[in-house]
Scaffold this motif. Structure first.
Motif, PDB file in Angstrom:
ATOM      1  N   THR A  95       1.091  -1.570  -0.846  1.00  0.00           N
ATOM      2  CA  THR A  95      -0.309  -1.226  -0.651  1.00  0.00           C
ATOM      3  C   THR A  95      -0.979  -2.277   0.230  1.00  0.00           C
ATOM      4  O   THR A  95      -0.432  -3.328   0.495  1.00  0.00           O
ATOM      5  CB  THR A  95      -1.057  -1.125  -1.988  1.00  0.00           C
ATOM      6  OG1 THR A  95      -1.016  -2.387  -2.652  1.00  0.00           O
ATOM      7  CG2 THR A  95      -0.425  -0.075  -2.883  1.00  0.00           C
ATOM      8  N   ASP A  98      -6.753  -2.374   3.078  1.00  0.00           N
ATOM      9  CA  ASP A  98      -7.526  -1.495   3.965  1.00  0.00           C
ATOM     10  C   ASP A  98      -7.858  -0.186   3.260  1.00  0.00           C
ATOM     11  O   ASP A  98      -7.291   0.857   3.537  1.00  0.00           O
ATOM     12  CB  ASP A  98      -6.733  -1.247   5.246  1.00  0.00           C
ATOM     13  CG  ASP A  98      -7.582  -0.628   6.338  1.00  0.00           C
ATOM     14  OD1 ASP A  98      -8.777  -0.370   6.086  1.00  0.00           O
ATOM     15  OD2 ASP A  98      -7.052  -0.394   7.439  1.00  0.00           O
ATOM     16  N   TRP A  99      -8.796  -0.248   2.309  1.00  0.00           N
ATOM     17  CA  TRP A  99      -9.209   0.940   1.586  1.00  0.00           C
ATOM     18  C   TRP A  99     -10.731   1.084   1.676  1.00  0.00           C
ATOM     19  O   TRP A  99     -11.453   0.127   1.956  1.00  0.00           O
ATOM     20  CB  TRP A  99      -8.776   0.874   0.113  1.00  0.00           C
ATOM     21  CG  TRP A  99      -9.120  -0.398  -0.602  1.00  0.00           C
ATOM     22  CD1 TRP A  99      -8.318  -1.488  -0.770  1.00  0.00           C
ATOM     23  CD2 TRP A  99     -10.382  -0.733  -1.219  1.00  0.00           C
ATOM     24  NE1 TRP A  99      -8.978  -2.477  -1.454  1.00  0.00           N
ATOM     25  CE2 TRP A  99     -10.254  -2.039  -1.741  1.00  0.00           C
ATOM     26  CE3 TRP A  99     -11.593  -0.068  -1.363  1.00  0.00           C
ATOM     27  CZ2 TRP A  99     -11.283  -2.683  -2.408  1.00  0.00           C
ATOM     28  CZ3 TRP A  99     -12.630  -0.709  -2.030  1.00  0.00           C
ATOM     29  CH2 TRP A  99     -12.462  -1.994  -2.550  1.00  0.00           C
ATOM     30  N   ASP A 155      -0.328  10.019  10.369  1.00  0.00           N
ATOM     31  CA  ASP A 155      -1.070   9.807  11.611  1.00  0.00           C
ATOM     32  C   ASP A 155      -0.160   9.598  12.820  1.00  0.00           C
ATOM     33  O   ASP A 155      -0.610   9.114  13.860  1.00  0.00           O
ATOM     34  CB  ASP A 155      -2.003   8.594  11.469  1.00  0.00           C
ATOM     35  CG  ASP A 155      -3.144   8.861  10.496  1.00  0.00           C
ATOM     36  OD1 ASP A 155      -3.609  10.014  10.440  1.00  0.00           O
ATOM     37  OD2 ASP A 155      -3.543   7.938   9.782  1.00  0.00           O
ATOM     38  N   ASN A 170      -0.400   3.653  -3.932  1.00  0.00           N
ATOM     39  CA  ASN A 170      -1.623   3.615  -3.137  1.00  0.00           C
ATOM     40  C   ASN A 170      -2.745   4.408  -3.786  1.00  0.00           C
ATOM     41  O   ASN A 170      -3.916   4.021  -3.690  1.00  0.00           O
ATOM     42  CB  ASN A 170      -1.333   4.113  -1.722  1.00  0.00           C
ATOM     43  CG  ASN A 170      -0.689   3.050  -0.861  1.00  0.00           C
ATOM     44  OD1 ASN A 170      -1.359   2.259  -0.218  1.00  0.00           O
ATOM     45  ND2 ASN A 170       0.641   2.998  -0.864  1.00  0.00           N
ATOM     46  N   GLN A 196      -9.987   6.390   0.239  1.00  0.00           N
ATOM     47  CA  GLN A 196      -8.884   6.463   1.191  1.00  0.00           C
ATOM     48  C   GLN A 196      -8.298   5.069   1.387  1.00  0.00           C
ATOM     49  O   GLN A 196      -9.030   4.076   1.402  1.00  0.00           O
ATOM     50  CB  GLN A 196      -9.400   7.005   2.529  1.00  0.00           C
ATOM     51  CG  GLN A 196      -8.364   7.200   3.611  1.00  0.00           C
ATOM     52  CD  GLN A 196      -8.984   7.812   4.865  1.00  0.00           C
ATOM     53  OE1 GLN A 196     -10.180   7.635   5.140  1.00  0.00           O
ATOM     54  NE2 GLN A 196      -8.192   8.545   5.621  1.00  0.00           N
ATOM     55  N   ILE A 197      -6.972   4.987   1.534  1.00  0.00           N
ATOM     56  CA  ILE A 197      -6.298   3.719   1.786  1.00  0.00           C
ATOM     57  C   ILE A 197      -5.267   3.913   2.900  1.00  0.00           C
ATOM     58  O   ILE A 197      -4.553   4.915   2.920  1.00  0.00           O
ATOM     59  CB  ILE A 197      -5.633   3.166   0.505  1.00  0.00           C
ATOM     60  CG1 ILE A 197      -5.035   1.778   0.755  1.00  0.00           C
ATOM     61  CG2 ILE A 197      -4.619   4.126  -0.070  1.00  0.00           C
ATOM     62  CD1 ILE A 197      -4.608   1.062  -0.529  1.00  0.00           C
ATOM     63  N   PHE A 198      -5.232   2.958   3.836  1.00  0.00           N
ATOM     64  CA  PHE A 198      -4.340   3.051   4.996  1.00  0.00           C
ATOM     65  C   PHE A 198      -3.143   2.129   4.828  1.00  0.00           C
ATOM     66  O   PHE A 198      -3.241   1.049   4.248  1.00  0.00           O
ATOM     67  CB  PHE A 198      -5.093   2.670   6.269  1.00  0.00           C
ATOM     68  CG  PHE A 198      -6.162   3.653   6.658  1.00  0.00           C
ATOM     69  CD1 PHE A 198      -5.876   4.723   7.493  1.00  0.00           C
ATOM     70  CD2 PHE A 198      -7.456   3.503   6.175  1.00  0.00           C
ATOM     71  CE1 PHE A 198      -6.862   5.629   7.843  1.00  0.00           C
ATOM     72  CE2 PHE A 198      -8.446   4.409   6.523  1.00  0.00           C
ATOM     73  CZ  PHE A 198      -8.149   5.478   7.363  1.00  0.00           C
ATOM     74  N   SER A 199      -2.009   2.548   5.384  1.00  0.00           N
ATOM     75  CA  SER A 199      -0.852   1.664   5.456  1.00  0.00           C
ATOM     76  C   SER A 199      -1.175   0.506   6.384  1.00  0.00           C
ATOM     77  O   SER A 199      -2.105   0.574   7.196  1.00  0.00           O
ATOM     78  CB  SER A 199       0.373   2.419   5.965  1.00  0.00           C
ATOM     79  OG  SER A 199       0.162   2.877   7.296  1.00  0.00           O
ATOM     80  N   HIS A 202      -1.288   1.544   9.892  1.00  0.00           N
ATOM     81  CA  HIS A 202      -2.155   2.710  10.140  1.00  0.00           C
ATOM     82  C   HIS A 202      -1.376   3.935  10.611  1.00  0.00           C
ATOM     83  O   HIS A 202      -1.915   4.795  11.298  1.00  0.00           O
ATOM     84  CB  HIS A 202      -3.261   2.365  11.149  1.00  0.00           C
ATOM     85  CG  HIS A 202      -4.465   1.767  10.509  1.00  0.00           C
ATOM     86  ND1 HIS A 202      -5.750   2.192  10.748  1.00  0.00           N
ATOM     87  CD2 HIS A 202      -4.591   0.780   9.595  1.00  0.00           C
ATOM     88  CE1 HIS A 202      -6.606   1.492  10.038  1.00  0.00           C
ATOM     89  NE2 HIS A 202      -5.920   0.618   9.328  1.00  0.00           N
ATOM     90  N   TRP A 204      -0.027   6.018   8.342  1.00  0.00           N
ATOM     91  CA  TRP A 204      -0.264   7.015   7.311  1.00  0.00           C
ATOM     92  C   TRP A 204      -1.336   6.493   6.356  1.00  0.00           C
ATOM     93  O   TRP A 204      -1.692   5.316   6.380  1.00  0.00           O
ATOM     94  CB  TRP A 204       1.023   7.349   6.544  1.00  0.00           C
ATOM     95  CG  TRP A 204       1.721   6.182   5.933  1.00  0.00           C
ATOM     96  CD1 TRP A 204       2.709   5.417   6.513  1.00  0.00           C
ATOM     97  CD2 TRP A 204       1.504   5.604   4.627  1.00  0.00           C
ATOM     98  NE1 TRP A 204       3.109   4.413   5.657  1.00  0.00           N
ATOM     99  CE2 TRP A 204       2.392   4.508   4.496  1.00  0.00           C
ATOM    100  CE3 TRP A 204       0.655   5.912   3.572  1.00  0.00           C
ATOM    101  CZ2 TRP A 204       2.445   3.718   3.343  1.00  0.00           C
ATOM    102  CZ3 TRP A 204       0.701   5.131   2.426  1.00  0.00           C
ATOM    103  CH2 TRP A 204       1.595   4.055   2.323  1.00  0.00           C
ATOM    104  N   ASN A 205      -1.862   7.388   5.537  1.00  0.00           N
ATOM    105  CA  ASN A 205      -2.871   7.000   4.551  1.00  0.00           C
ATOM    106  C   ASN A 205      -2.809   7.923   3.352  1.00  0.00           C
ATOM    107  O   ASN A 205      -2.212   9.003   3.404  1.00  0.00           O
ATOM    108  CB  ASN A 205      -4.274   6.972   5.172  1.00  0.00           C
ATOM    109  CG  ASN A 205      -4.731   8.322   5.673  1.00  0.00           C
ATOM    110  OD1 ASN A 205      -5.333   9.103   4.945  1.00  0.00           O
ATOM    111  ND2 ASN A 205      -4.425   8.628   6.954  1.00  0.00           N
TER     112      ASN A 205
END
Length: 211
Positions: A95, A98-99, A155, A170, A196-199, A202, A204-205
């Motif tokens: 995780t 970046d959420w 993404d 996540n 929302q949380i990003f890898s 970025h 995927w999320n």
């Protein structure tokens, strides 16, 4: 339907944390497909692919192999999820920081917790999402309970295959950081969440939103 004892205390603890204010209640909608799970259902047999939500996939897995939990799932000797349940709630290596709590619509936090437990129950396989692009991810709904959904969004321009544990981890991270409790009168309280949380790269999320 089976009751999952593993991780119940962990997720119940996350729902009981201090309340946070809702950041956004605007309607958010996006096109999604159901996840395709690929993993072992029986030892010694080839992996299989099943499409559905985590709940539907788990039901199909246990229909094929009623002893799945003990052989390959949460109760198996090789389960990393079982050991993880003994750890305190903390950020996993999978995780990020970046959420945001400003994305999505209110959903019941307990229902999200139920979805997370189903994702952990199919943790020996991968959860897939279709190709997408930044800002218009290819999203799959990995879990949907009582209108509360956990979405895996891709993404990049090729299929995404993430271990289902990563999706669950996540979702828990958002659940821990983005929840608020509303007093309904008497002895009634409702705890909601969305976010929302990003890898870290970025690509995927994971989104908690209405389904």
């Amino acid at each position: 339907m089976k009751v999952f004892s593993t991780l119940v205390c962990l997720l119940a603890g996350s729902v009981a944390t201090s309340a946070l204010p809702a950041n956004n209640t605007a309607e958010v909608e996006f096109a999604v497909s159901k996840i395709t799970w690929t993993g072992l259902v029986k030892r010694g047999e080839p992996p299989v692919s099943i499409t559905g939500t985590a709940e539907e996939i788990y039901e199909e897995i246990t229909r094929i192999n009623p002893n799945y939990d003990n052989e390959l799932g949460l109760n198996s000797p090789d389960s990393t999820v079982k050991r993880r349940d003994l750890e305190p709630i903390q950020r996993r290596a999978t995780t990020s920081n970046d959420w945001t709590c400003a994305y999505g619509n209110d959903v019941n936090a307990e229902s999200i917790g139920t979805g997370v437990r189903y994702l952990y129950s199919i943790a020996n396989g991968d959860c897939a999402a279709p190709p997408g692009k930044p800002g218009a991810g290819g999203c799959s709904i990995s879990s949907c309970n009582a209108g509360a959904g956990i979405f895996l969004c891709n993404d990049v321009d090729h299929d995404l295959h993430n271990p289902c544990t990563i999706v669950a981890d996540n979702a828990v991270e958002v659940l821990i950081n983005c929840q608020w409790t509303t007093y309904n009168g008497g002895n009634s309280w409702t705890t909601n969440t969305h976010g929302q949380i990003f890898s870290t790269d970025h690509s995927w999320n994971v989104i908690l939103n209405r389904c």
